[in-house]
Scaffold this motif. Structure first.
Motif, short mmCIF file in Angstrom:
data_model
loop_
_atom_site.label_atom_id
_atom_site.label_comp_id
_atom_site.label_asym_id
_atom_site.label_seq_id
_atom_site.Cartn_x
_atom_site.Cartn_y
_atom_site.Cartn_z
N ARG A 135 -0.64 -5.23 12.27
CA ARG A 135 0.36 -4.20 11.97
C ARG A 135 0.63 -3.36 13.21
NH1 ARG A 135 0.55 0.64 8.70
NH2 ARG A 135 2.04 0.39 7.00
N LEU A 173 2.94 -1.37 14.92
CA LEU A 173 4.20 -0.68 14.59
C LEU A 173 5.12 -0.50 15.80
CD1 LEU A 173 2.73 1.95 12.10
CD2 LEU A 173 4.00 -0.12 11.54
N PRO A 174 4.62 -0.14 16.98
CA PRO A 174 5.53 -0.05 18.13
C PRO A 174 6.20 -1.39 18.45
CG PRO A 174 3.52 1.16 18.59
CD PRO A 174 3.28 0.39 17.32
N ILE A 191 6.87 -3.80 16.30
CA ILE A 191 7.87 -4.03 15.26
C ILE A 191 9.14 -3.24 15.58
CG2 ILE A 191 8.42 -3.61 12.81
CD1 ILE A 191 5.40 -4.22 12.25
N PRO A 203 13.67 -9.76 11.34
CA PRO A 203 12.34 -10.09 10.83
C PRO A 203 12.45 -11.30 9.91
CG PRO A 203 13.17 -8.08 9.79
CD PRO A 203 14.21 -8.52 10.79
N VAL A 263 7.00 -12.42 7.15
CA VAL A 263 5.68 -11.79 7.22
C VAL A 263 4.73 -12.83 6.65
CG1 VAL A 263 4.19 -9.94 6.44
CG2 VAL A 263 6.61 -9.47 6.89
N ARG A 322 1.43 -13.68 5.43
CA ARG A 322 0.32 -12.85 4.96
C ARG A 322 -1.04 -13.40 5.37
NH1 ARG A 322 0.66 -12.66 -1.07
NH2 ARG A 322 1.11 -14.85 -0.73
N ASP A 375 -1.97 -9.87 8.89
CA ASP A 375 -0.67 -10.52 8.72
C ASP A 375 -0.09 -10.85 10.10
OD1 ASP A 375 -0.90 -10.00 5.99
OD2 ASP A 375 0.18 -8.10 6.16
N TYR A 429 3.75 -11.17 11.91
CA TYR A 429 5.15 -10.82 11.72
C TYR A 429 5.98 -11.67 12.69
CZ TYR A 429 3.25 -6.63 9.44
OH TYR A 429 2.57 -5.76 8.62
N SER A 466 9.45 3.79 20.23
CA SER A 466 8.36 3.03 19.62
C SER A 466 7.23 3.92 19.11
CB SER A 466 7.81 2.00 20.62
OG SER A 466 7.33 2.63 21.78
N HIS A 479 8.41 5.89 16.11
CA HIS A 479 8.46 4.99 14.96
C HIS A 479 7.08 4.87 14.32
CE1 HIS A 479 10.16 1.76 12.53
NE2 HIS A 479 9.07 1.06 12.78
N MET A 480 6.07 4.74 15.14
CA MET A 480 4.70 4.64 14.63
C MET A 480 4.33 5.93 13.88
SD MET A 480 1.23 3.76 16.73
CE MET A 480 1.26 5.28 17.67
#
Lengths: 191, 75
Positions: free
Chosen positions: A139, A141-142, A144, A154, A157, A159, A171, A173, B38, B41-42
C-alpha cells in the motif's frame, strides 16, 4: 533523443539530468538506498545489506537495451537523488517501469512526475512501446498518487499477491498507460 | 454529494495539503490542484481513514483522484 541500443542514455528534464548508471556510480549514496528500510519497504524488501561492490554488480546487470537503470541527478549539484528503471518487452511492446527517489529531501517535490514525463517519449517513441506498466508492491500511497496524477489507469488490485518480508502478504497494484492515452494527454497539454 | 460532504472533503484536503479550505477549488483533483502532491495524498488517505474509523479498501484507494471521490468515500 539520441540513443543507440546498448549505449548509455542521457537526457534531461527541467531540474534533472537522467542518464544510464555505470558501476562507478555505485557510491555511498546510491548504495545506502539499498540498505534503507523505509526505501526498501517500497520494493517489498528488507534492507539488502549491500556494499558498494554489490551495488555495482547490480548496475552492471542493466544493458541499456533490455533493461535500463537510469540515475536521476540534480542539475545544480550533480548529486544523485534517485533512479528510474525500464524493462521493455519488445515482443509485447509493453514496458514495465519503476522509480526510486532515494534522497528523502526530494520526496513530495514532484520528481517522479517530472522524470516519468521526460522518459515516456523515450519509451513510446524511441523504444517503440505501446503500453507502459507500473506495479506497486503493498500500500504505497505516494506511488499510487504518482500513477493517478499522470493519467495511468489502475487496472488491477491483485489481492495478497506477494509475501511481505515483514510478515503476512501484501496486495499488488497494477497501473497502465496506453500510447494513445499518452498522446491524447500530450495533445491536451497535460503531459 | 451534499454541500456538507464537500465541506468535509475540503477540510481534509486542506489539512493534508497545508492549505486553507477556501484555497481548495470545488473541482480539485490530482491533476489540477498543485497542493495535491504525493505526500499530501498520503496524508489525505490517512486522515480519511481516521475520520471513517477504518482502512479504505484497495479499490477505494486507487479510485481517489478528486475532491468528489474524497467526499464519496467519507459518506
Amino acid at each position: 533523443m539520441n540513443w543507440e541500443p546498448g549505449k548509455p542514455l542521457i537526457t534531461q528534464s527541467e531540474r534533472f539530468i537522467i542518464r544510464s548508471l555505470s558501476a562507478k556510480d555505485a557510491g555511498p549514496i546510491y548504495t545506502s538506498w539499498w540498505n534503507d528500510a523505509e526505501i526498501q519497504k517500497g520494493f517489498n524488501f528488507k534492507p539488502r545489506g549491500w556494499d558498494q561492490q554489490r551495488a555495482a554488480q547490480h548496475i552492471e546487470t542493466f544493458d541499456n537495451r533490455k533493461k535500463f537503470h537510469l540515475g536521476i541527478f540534480e542539475k545544480q549539484t550533480k548529486k544523485i537523488i534517485g533512479f528510474f528503471a525500464i524493462w521493455p518487452n519488445y515482443t509485447k511492446k509493453v514496458a514495465l517501469t519503476n522509480i526510486c527517489i532515494g534522497d528523502k529531501a526530494w520526496w513530495g517535490k514532484g520528481v517522479t512526475l517530472e522524470v516519468r514525463a521526460r522518459l515516456l517519449p523515450f519509451i513510446f517513441n524511441t523504444l517503440g512501446m505501446e503500453k507502459v506498466e507500473g506495479e506497486i508492491h503493498g500500500r504505497n500511497l505516494p506511488s499510487i498518487y504518482n500513477y493517478k496524477a499522470m493519467g495511468f489507469t489502475p487496472e488491477a488490485v491483485v489481492r495478497e499477491h506477494l509475501i511481505s518480508p515483514f510478515g503476512g502478504r501484501v496486495d499488488a497494484y497494477h497501473f497502465g498507460l496506453l500510447k494513445e492515452e499518452w498522446l491524447e494527454m500530450r495533445k491536451a497539454g497535460k503531459l | 454529494m451534499s454541500a456538507q460532504d464537500l465541506i468535509n472533503a475540503k477540510a481534509l484536503l486542506a489539512g493534508a495539503s497545508q492549505r486553507q479550505p477556501h484555497e481548495i477549488p470545488d473541482d480539485a483533483s490530482v491533476t489540477n490542484f498543485d497542493g495535491w502532491d504525493s505526500l499530501s495524498h498520503m496524508r489525505l488517505i490517512m486522515a480519511m481513514e481516521e475520520k471513517i474509523g477504518r482502512e479504505l479498501t484497495p479499490e477505494a484507494v486507487v479510485d481517489i483522484a478528486c475532491l468528489s471521490d474524497v467526499a464519496k468515500y467519507l459518506t
